[in-house]
Motif scaffolding. Structure first.
Motif, short mmCIF file in Angstrom:
data_model
loop_
_atom_site.label_atom_id
_atom_site.label_comp_id
_atom_site.label_asym_id
_atom_site.label_seq_id
_atom_site.Cartn_x
_atom_site.Cartn_y
_atom_site.Cartn_z
N PRO A 88 0.75 -1.30 -0.11
CA PRO A 88 0.01 0.10 0.08
C PRO A 88 0.77 1.33 -0.23
CG PRO A 88 -0.98 -1.73 1.57
CD PRO A 88 0.55 -2.24 1.01
N TYR A 89 2.22 1.17 0.70
CA TYR A 89 2.73 2.48 0.54
C TYR A 89 3.56 2.76 -0.64
CZ TYR A 89 1.63 3.36 5.32
OH TYR A 89 0.82 3.77 6.39
N ASP A 90 3.53 2.00 -1.50
CA ASP A 90 3.98 2.34 -2.94
C ASP A 90 3.03 2.76 -3.89
OD1 ASP A 90 6.33 1.56 -2.20
OD2 ASP A 90 6.24 -0.57 -3.07
N LEU A 91 1.66 2.73 -3.21
CA LEU A 91 0.59 3.35 -4.17
C LEU A 91 0.37 4.94 -4.02
CD1 LEU A 91 -2.32 0.44 -3.37
CD2 LEU A 91 -1.12 0.97 -5.70
N SER A 92 -0.31 5.59 -4.90
CA SER A 92 -0.32 6.89 -4.83
C SER A 92 -1.49 7.22 -3.54
CB SER A 92 -0.93 7.43 -6.09
OG SER A 92 -2.13 7.20 -6.29
N PRO A 93 -1.46 8.39 -3.19
CA PRO A 93 -2.41 8.51 -1.95
C PRO A 93 -3.76 8.28 -2.14
CG PRO A 93 -1.17 10.45 -2.60
CD PRO A 93 -0.78 9.51 -3.32
N THR A 94 -4.19 8.56 -3.43
CA THR A 94 -5.64 8.30 -3.71
C THR A 94 -5.95 6.77 -3.85
OG1 THR A 94 -4.59 8.82 -5.99
CG2 THR A 94 -6.45 10.40 -5.01
N TRP A 95 -5.01 5.97 -4.34
CA TRP A 95 -5.22 4.59 -4.47
C TRP A 95 -5.25 4.03 -2.90
CZ3 TRP A 95 -7.75 1.57 -7.36
CH2 TRP A 95 -7.82 1.84 -8.67
N ARG A 96 -4.33 4.62 -2.11
CA ARG A 96 -4.01 4.17 -0.57
C ARG A 96 -5.37 4.43 -0.08
NH1 ARG A 96 1.00 6.11 -0.12
NH2 ARG A 96 0.34 8.27 0.80
N LYS A 97 -6.19 5.39 -0.33
CA LYS A 97 -7.42 5.61 0.14
C LYS A 97 -8.53 4.61 -0.24
CE LYS A 97 -9.70 9.34 1.55
NZ LYS A 97 -9.44 10.23 2.61
N MET A 98 -8.52 3.79 -1.36
CA MET A 98 -9.28 2.96 -2.01
C MET A 98 -8.96 1.69 -1.16
SD MET A 98 -11.47 3.36 -4.20
CE MET A 98 -11.88 4.76 -5.21
N VAL A 99 -7.54 1.26 -0.88
CA VAL A 99 -7.24 0.21 -0.02
C VAL A 99 -7.99 0.22 1.42
CG1 VAL A 99 -5.15 -1.01 0.95
CG2 VAL A 99 -4.99 -0.06 -1.01
N ALA A 100 -7.95 1.49 1.78
CA ALA A 100 -8.52 1.76 2.96
C ALA A 100 -9.95 1.61 3.37
CB ALA A 100 -8.17 3.27 3.55
N LEU A 101 -10.55 2.23 2.12
CA LEU A 101 -11.82 1.49 1.88
C LEU A 101 -12.18 0.27 1.84
CD1 LEU A 101 -13.61 4.43 1.57
CD2 LEU A 101 -13.95 3.68 -0.82
N GLY A 102 -11.33 -0.73 0.94
CA GLY A 102 -11.54 -1.94 0.66
C GLY A 102 -11.59 -2.78 2.00
N SER A 103 -10.50 -2.52 2.64
CA SER A 103 -10.28 -3.29 3.95
C SER A 103 -11.54 -3.31 4.83
CB SER A 103 -9.04 -2.87 4.61
OG SER A 103 -9.32 -1.68 5.42
N ILE A 104 -12.09 -2.02 4.97
CA ILE A 104 -13.33 -1.91 5.65
C ILE A 104 -14.69 -2.75 5.22
CG2 ILE A 104 -14.95 -0.27 6.76
CD1 ILE A 104 -12.29 -0.46 8.18
N ILE A 105 -14.80 -2.60 3.98
CA ILE A 105 -15.90 -3.29 2.82
C ILE A 105 -15.66 -4.87 3.41
CG2 ILE A 105 -16.67 -3.82 0.80
CD1 ILE A 105 -15.70 -1.18 -0.09
N ALA A 106 -14.54 -5.39 3.29
CA ALA A 106 -14.27 -6.78 3.36
C ALA A 106 -14.77 -7.09 5.03
CB ALA A 106 -12.72 -6.94 3.26
N LEU A 107 -14.99 -6.22 5.77
CA LEU A 107 -15.22 -6.68 7.32
C LEU A 107 -17.12 -7.34 7.09
CD1 LEU A 107 -14.14 -3.79 9.54
CD2 LEU A 107 -13.22 -6.19 9.52
N ASP A 108 -17.39 -6.73 6.02
CA ASP A 108 -18.85 -7.00 5.74
C ASP A 108 -19.58 -6.73 6.94
OD1 ASP A 108 -21.21 -7.87 4.52
OD2 ASP A 108 -21.01 -10.02 5.23
N SER A 109 -19.44 -5.57 7.91
CA SER A 109 -20.33 -5.19 8.96
C SER A 109 -21.53 -4.23 8.46
CB SER A 109 -19.24 -4.08 9.79
OG SER A 109 -19.00 -2.98 8.90
N PRO A 110 -22.75 -4.77 9.59
CA PRO A 110 -23.78 -3.96 8.99
C PRO A 110 -23.87 -2.46 8.98
CG PRO A 110 -23.91 -4.88 11.29
CD PRO A 110 -22.70 -5.23 10.70
#
Ligand SMILES: Nc1ncnc2c1ncn2[C@@H]1O[C@H](COP(=O)(O)OP(=O)(O)OP(=O)(O)O)[C@@H](O)[C@H]1O
Ligand SMILES: Nc1ncnc2c1ncn2[C@@H]1O[C@H](COP(=O)(O)OP(=O)(O)OP(=O)(O)O)[C@@H](O)[C@H]1O
Ligand SMILES: [Mg+2]
Ligand SMILES: [Mg+2]
Lengths: 285, 270
Positions: free
Chosen positions: B134-156
């Motif tokens: 993730p640290y080799d990604l641009s700031p905007t893609w890092r934001k997508m990773v942060a988003l993805g890692s929470i989507i993966a929790l599948d929380s209500p």
């Protein structure tokens, strides 16, 4: 002669072999307010780093072509000399914070302190700068215990206080509340009126249209169009390259397809233009 | 799953008052945007939802749980929070491990984890970056990773803290589609944003904060019509709302479709 001049600049980061800037030619006059728009990874930050000397003095890699500010040549100058003329506000405010100061006031005074500015003058300049950006009440706070937007304002103020001849800002309002963002544009516009040259990467199209003198749009390391805000920001090249346009422009374009917006009225970018354009259409029949 | 907040106060060390008396309830499946002045307490408020912060005073319940009785790890099964600054959130050495970290921690087996990670990769468009640090990604893609890692929790309940910061038009569109998709899956979606146009176009309810309090809370149309109150939270109405007002429309508009609808109408009347 232009104050800032880039001639045939191509730059490649050390870890890649694809250039991030390709054959950039750009002149900026003293006191001009130039805005840079572009999609993600277009090269806006890379261009900001190049003008402010972080490329090639901090990011090495391969820089071809010539960069001049006030007649000085970038590659022949040292970074600490260069930054006296050119100040850069980083896209990420965390990269700006020195890491060695306990209060916001000290953080903002840091650069002036390094220049050996007299204490009384320093205090006066720091206080004035904090007032301009609306963060006077944060003076005694720790630079680490701030909200995202407050931190961004501190980073901005720490460069603004240096009164650089050329002020380069990389998305300085990305985390600011809407009215705070507009106020920052107003402060920066005042500086450019006072003769400071402003170069700003920004996604907020409406404010770019309102405040910038000239706009360049970037895509894939190149300048794809350059001109007046109205001309650039309503160009079909922008949406074609994934670059945002103002809601006014989008609505007028759609209205045109239904014959509800005159073909001869220029597409609006600002609220005033939109009011004029849409009332014009209404009065035609 | 309902969020219920009663008289919430929060003070940071150093006597910094961030929240002073928040009362708020958010029903299951709502789509809520929180706007307001820098430093008004938006981030502080949502950090209470998953127990990162505990009230100085007052209570917050997530479903039948009082957050003070449950750990952050437990609360992650109910609330996923995407940080304002992705650098505070990301620590794994490649995107896939980053996305798998949450589900694994919640005790999901390999198959389920794999399934959740793939779903998050698809929604965020991270397909080309599975093995990238993730640290080799641009700031905007890092934001997508942060988003993805929470989507993966599948929380209500899913909370995004300024997801559109620094994103270009295309990525903002991707984020809007992610919000739609999560909403259609029945999740409660809460987003903090300074982009009022984005909020008005994509959310149902807007909460506007100022100095640790909620100043406005209502449907999108109710809130964006109140120009003066909004201004006290340092927010302007959306662009087309302002334009509609200048053109003398009778009703408040919140997006291009409603703007053009009202414009056609006024056009016909003239
Ligand atoms: N430190 C770096 N090392 C290697 N490549 C980089 C580095 N920084 C940026 N790049 C690459 O250079 C290109 C231009 O990136 P740059 O950050 O200048 O774009 P940008 O227009 O500022 O984008 P954004 O809107 O996401 O901030 C991209 O392909 C990017 O991946
Ligand atoms: N770690 C901290 N320690 C002390 N005070 C803090 C800390 N984080 C935030 N604050 C303060 O608490 C108040 C609320 O901050 P918060 O981050 O919740 O604001 P916000 O509404 O999210 O602002 P922004 O739009 O700038 O992100 C502010 O006065 C801020 O300076
Ligand atoms: Mg950038
Ligand atoms: Mg915040």
């Amino acid at each position: 002669m232009a104050l800032v001049e880039l001639s045939s600049v191509t730059y490649t980061y050390p870890t890649t072999d694809k250039p991030a800037l390709k054959d950039i030619n750009l002149k900026v006059e003293q006191g001009e307010f130039l805005a840079i728009v572009g999609s993600n990874e277009a090269g806006k930050s890379t261009l900001c780093y190049t003008i402010s000397g972080f490329i090639p003095h901090f990011f090495h890699g391969d820089l071809v072509g010539e960069v001049q500010v006030a007649g000085l040549n970038l590659e022949e100058s040292k970074l600490n000399e260069w930054v006296l003329n050119v100040g850069l506000v980083f896209q990420n405010p965390f990269n700006q914070i020195s890491g060695s100061k306990f209060t916001v006031f000290e953080e903002i005074a840091f650069g002036l302190e390094n220049l050996g500015v007299k204490r009384s003058e320093m205090i006066e300049r720091v206080e004035r700068a904090m007032e301009l950006t609306g963060i006077s009440d944060l003076a005694d706070r720790s630079p680490y215990s701030l909200s995202g937007g407050q931190q961004q304002k501190v980073a901005l103020t720490s460069i603004l206080v240096m009164e650089p001849q050329v002020f380069v800002l990389d998305e300085p309002t990305s985390q600011l509340d809407p009215i705070g963002a507009r106020e920052v544009f107003e402060v920066i516009k005042e500086m450019s009126r006072a003769g400071i040259t402003v170069i700003m990467a920004e996604h907020k199209i409406e404010w770019v249209a309102e405040f910038a003198d000239r706009v360049i749009a970037m895509h894939d390391g190149q300048i794809i169009i350059e001109g007046s805000p109205q001309e650039v920001l309503t160009s079909p090249l922008l949406p074609e390259h994934g670059i945002g346009t103002s809601r006014y422009t989008q609505a007028a374009k759609q209205a045109r397809t239904e014959g509800l917006f005159s073909e001869t009225t220029p597409l609006p970018v600002t609220l005033d233009q939109a009011v004029a354009g849409f009332s014009g259409g209404n009065h035609e029949d | 799953m309902k969020i219920e907040i009663n008289n919430l106060h929060f003070t940071y060390p150093g006597e910094i008052i961030a929240l002073s008396g928040i009362n708020l309830s958010i029903e299951s499946g709502e789509k809520v945007a929180i706007v307001g002045q820098n430093g008004s307490g938006k981030t502080t408020l949502v950090k209470h939802f998953n127990g990162l912060l505990l009230p100085t005073n007052g209570t917050i319940r997530i479903g039948d749980w009082d957050t003070k009785d449950h750990s952050v790890a437990e609360l992650a099964s109910r609330v996923g929070y995407v940080f304002q600054n992705p650098d505070e959130q990301l620590f794994n050495s490649d995107v896939k491990s980053e996305l798998g970290f949450g589900p694994r921690n919640l005790g999901y087996d390999d198959d389920r984890t794999e399934e959740l990670v793939e779903d998050a990769i698809e929604l965020t468009g991270l397909d080309n970056y599975r093995d990238t640090n993730p640290y080799d990604l641009s700031p905007t893609w890092r934001k997508m990773v942060a988003l993805g890692s929470i989507i993966a929790l599948d929380s209500p309940i899913v909370v995004f803290d300024e997801p559109t910061t620094g994103q270009d038009a295309q990525s903002v569109e991707v984020i809007a589609r992610i919000a739609d998709e999560l909403h259609s899956r029945g999740k409660t979606l809460i987003t903090i944003s300074h982009d009022i146009d984005f909020c008005a176009e994509n959310f149902e309810r807007i909460i506007a904060m100022s100095e640790g309090e909620i100043l406005l809370d209502g449907s999108v149309l109710e809130v964006i019509a109140q120009e003066e109150s909004l201004a006290t939270t340092f927010v302007d109405p959306p662009q087309l709302t302002r334009l509609g007002k200048e053109l003398g429309f009778d009703q408040t508009v919140n997006d291009q479709a409603s703007f053009l609808g009202a414009y056609r109408l006024s056009h016909e009347q003239n």
